[in-house]
Design a protein around this motif. Structure first.
Motif, PDB file in Angstrom:
ATOM      1  N   LEU A 205       0.829  -1.201   0.000  1.00 24.81           N
ATOM      2  CA  LEU A 205       0.000   0.000   0.000  1.00 24.81           C
ATOM      3  C   LEU A 205       0.868   1.258   0.000  1.00 24.81           C
ATOM      4  O   LEU A 205       0.609   2.201  -0.767  1.00 24.81           O
ATOM      5  CB  LEU A 205      -0.935  -0.009   1.212  1.00 24.81           C
ATOM      6  CG  LEU A 205      -1.905   1.178   1.323  1.00 24.81           C
ATOM      7  CD1 LEU A 205      -2.816   1.240   0.104  1.00 24.81           C
ATOM      8  CD2 LEU A 205      -2.725   1.084   2.600  1.00 24.81           C
ATOM      9  N   LEU A 206       1.918   1.283   0.831  1.00 28.51           N
ATOM     10  CA  LEU A 206       2.814   2.434   0.861  1.00 28.51           C
ATOM     11  C   LEU A 206       3.572   2.575  -0.457  1.00 28.51           C
ATOM     12  O   LEU A 206       3.800   3.698  -0.933  1.00 28.51           O
ATOM     13  CB  LEU A 206       3.798   2.305   2.019  1.00 28.51           C
ATOM     14  CG  LEU A 206       3.220   2.399   3.435  1.00 28.51           C
ATOM     15  CD1 LEU A 206       4.316   2.227   4.474  1.00 28.51           C
ATOM     16  CD2 LEU A 206       2.501   3.728   3.641  1.00 28.51           C
TER      17      LEU A 206
ATOM     18  N   LEU B  11       4.095   5.510  -5.673  1.00 25.39           N
ATOM     19  CA  LEU B  11       4.000   5.516  -7.131  1.00 25.39           C
ATOM     20  C   LEU B  11       2.913   6.469  -7.616  1.00 25.39           C
ATOM     21  O   LEU B  11       3.088   7.160  -8.624  1.00 25.39           O
ATOM     22  CB  LEU B  11       3.729   4.094  -7.642  1.00 25.39           C
ATOM     23  CG  LEU B  11       4.873   3.098  -7.539  1.00 25.39           C
ATOM     24  CD1 LEU B  11       4.436   1.718  -8.005  1.00 25.39           C
ATOM     25  CD2 LEU B  11       6.072   3.571  -8.345  1.00 25.39           C
ATOM     26  N   ALA B  12       1.784   6.507  -6.899  1.00 27.51           N
ATOM     27  CA  ALA B  12       0.713   7.429  -7.274  1.00 27.51           C
ATOM     28  C   ALA B  12       1.166   8.878  -7.131  1.00 27.51           C
ATOM     29  O   ALA B  12       0.832   9.736  -7.961  1.00 27.51           O
ATOM     30  CB  ALA B  12      -0.525   7.161  -6.419  1.00 27.51           C
ATOM     31  N   ALA B  13       1.934   9.166  -6.072  1.00 26.42           N
ATOM     32  CA  ALA B  13       2.444  10.525  -5.885  1.00 26.42           C
ATOM     33  C   ALA B  13       3.408  10.888  -7.007  1.00 26.42           C
ATOM     34  O   ALA B  13       3.355  12.001  -7.553  1.00 26.42           O
ATOM     35  CB  ALA B  13       3.132  10.635  -4.526  1.00 26.42           C
TER      36      ALA B  13
ATOM     37  N   LEU C 122       0.393  -2.587 -10.591  1.00 25.72           N
ATOM     38  CA  LEU C 122      -0.749  -2.711  -9.684  1.00 25.72           C
ATOM     39  C   LEU C 122      -1.351  -4.108  -9.756  1.00 25.72           C
ATOM     40  O   LEU C 122      -1.838  -4.646  -8.758  1.00 25.72           O
ATOM     41  CB  LEU C 122      -1.803  -1.658 -10.032  1.00 25.72           C
ATOM     42  CG  LEU C 122      -2.913  -1.413  -9.001  1.00 25.72           C
ATOM     43  CD1 LEU C 122      -2.332  -0.897  -7.694  1.00 25.72           C
ATOM     44  CD2 LEU C 122      -3.947  -0.426  -9.539  1.00 25.72           C
ATOM     45  N   GLY C 123      -1.317  -4.710 -10.925  1.00 25.86           N
ATOM     46  CA  GLY C 123      -1.829  -6.074 -11.057  1.00 25.86           C
ATOM     47  C   GLY C 123      -0.831  -7.137 -10.672  1.00 25.86           C
ATOM     48  O   GLY C 123      -1.219  -8.261 -10.344  1.00 25.86           O
ATOM     49  N   GLU C 124       0.472  -6.808 -10.673  1.00 21.89           N
ATOM     50  CA  GLU C 124       1.491  -7.822 -10.418  1.00 21.89           C
ATOM     51  C   GLU C 124       1.997  -7.833  -8.985  1.00 21.89           C
ATOM     52  O   GLU C 124       2.397  -8.890  -8.486  1.00 21.89           O
ATOM     53  CB  GLU C 124       2.673  -7.608 -11.367  1.00 21.89           C
ATOM     54  CG  GLU C 124       2.345  -7.906 -12.809  1.00 21.89           C
ATOM     55  CD  GLU C 124       3.530  -7.685 -13.728  1.00 21.89           C
ATOM     56  OE1 GLU C 124       3.544  -8.264 -14.823  1.00 21.89           O
ATOM     57  OE2 GLU C 124       4.446  -6.928 -13.326  1.00 21.89           O
TER      58      GLU C 124
ATOM     59  N   ILE D 192      -6.478  -2.796  -1.262  1.00 24.35           N
ATOM     60  CA  ILE D 192      -5.405  -1.922  -1.710  1.00 24.35           C
ATOM     61  C   ILE D 192      -5.769  -1.184  -2.994  1.00 24.35           C
ATOM     62  O   ILE D 192      -5.546   0.035  -3.104  1.00 24.35           O
ATOM     63  CB  ILE D 192      -4.109  -2.730  -1.885  1.00 24.35           C
ATOM     64  CG1 ILE D 192      -3.600  -3.225  -0.523  1.00 24.35           C
ATOM     65  CG2 ILE D 192      -3.039  -1.895  -2.576  1.00 24.35           C
ATOM     66  CD1 ILE D 192      -2.347  -4.069  -0.607  1.00 24.35           C
ATOM     67  N   VAL D 193      -6.326  -1.880  -3.973  1.00 20.84           N
ATOM     68  CA  VAL D 193      -6.621  -1.247  -5.263  1.00 20.84           C
ATOM     69  C   VAL D 193      -7.597  -0.080  -5.118  1.00 20.84           C
ATOM     70  O   VAL D 193      -7.348   1.006  -5.663  1.00 20.84           O
ATOM     71  CB  VAL D 193      -7.128  -2.292  -6.268  1.00 20.84           C
ATOM     72  CG1 VAL D 193      -7.597  -1.615  -7.556  1.00 20.84           C
ATOM     73  CG2 VAL D 193      -6.035  -3.316  -6.582  1.00 20.84           C
TER      74      VAL D 193
END
Length: 261
Positions: free
Chosen positions: A12-13, A18-20, A139-141, A151-152
């Motif tokens: 999650l972190l 990665l999103a940031a 995200l899928g792997e 998490i998703v």
């Protein structure tokens, strides 16, 4: 035989990080405020640049998708981040030369006046082939199946929220710290991403076909063609509940294992 998913600590972190990096790489201002940033229409029109940048992102995505399984995820991420870094540096240097109305200081059509258009296309090519594409692959792997339902959605919510915040505050901070400094900060974010993905993202390149074929048990009744003319030779012996027969003649070489119930 399918390759197993690599395990990461605190996924999650990792995906919050990665999103940031996704949103702070520069995609929001270039994708949303192009007509406000590039007001000088003596060399190119911002609306045409938007279409060109979308085409560059599509081409970059296709190139990245083709390179992912050949080179691996991390090299594709690195290449995309380097292109985004280069684009942000070029844009920061360009905005350091313009006036308050973002007018190019040199004659229309000069190299300097074309710099923002070229840099924007470079950015979207790198972003489309790098993080913009590989983010969803990872995200899928990397998300464990037992945690994916939690998490998703959290990562998606964080990504959308961060996008909203960046879009709503970019012009405000541009007026305070300056557009040049903002693109310089975004260049720093791409440098941080280059170090972060090297340290925290595992390689998830698909196993090679020969590795997968060699990882299973041996096949039964293997056939190998032969052009050697010899007499037939047969050997049979027992091996823990199996009858092993080897046959060699002028046309074939056959190993047969018969299991006994």
């Amino acid at each position: 035989c399918q390759p197993t998913k690599p395990k990461v600590e605190r996924p999650l972190l990792l995906f919050f990080y990665l999103a940031a990096m996704y949103m702070l790489s520069g995609v929001c201002p270039l994708g949303t405020f192009a007509e406000m940033l590039f007001t000088d229409e003596s060399t190119f029109v911002a609306s045409d640049l938007i279409l060109a940048s979308l085409a560059c992102q599509i081409v970059g995505g296709l190139v990245g998708a083709a390179a992912i399984d050949r080179l691996g995820r991390k090299p594709v991420l690195q290449a995309g981040a380097w292109l985004c870094l280069l684009a942000n540096i070029l844009l920061s240097l360009y905005f350091s030369t313009v006036d308050d109305h973002h007018n190019c200081p040199t004659r229309p059509g000069s190299v300097l006046c074309w710099t923002p258009a070229v840099a924007t296309c470079i950015f979207f090519f790198g972003f489309g082939g790098g993080l913009g594409n590989v983010f969803f692959v990872l995200l899928g792997e990397l998300v464990p199946e037992e945690s994916s339902s939690t998490i998703v959605p959290l990562v998606t919510f964080f990504l959308n929220t961060l996008q909203f915040v960046v879009i709503k505050t970019f012009m405000y901070f541009a007026n305070i710290v300056g557009t040049t400094n903002l693109f310089f900060i975004q260049a720093g974010m791409n440098i941080f991403f280059l170090f972060g993905q090297a340290a925290w993202i595992p390689e998830t390149k698909a196993a090679k076909e020969e590795d997968l074929s060699g990882s299973g048990s041996g096949s039964y009744g293997t056939f190998v063609g032969s052009n050697v003319s010899v007499n037939r030779y047969s050997l049979a012996r027992e091996r823990r509940g199996e009858d092993l027969e080897i046959v060699l003649n002028s046309t074939e070489f056959v190993v047969t294992i018969n299991r006994r119930e």
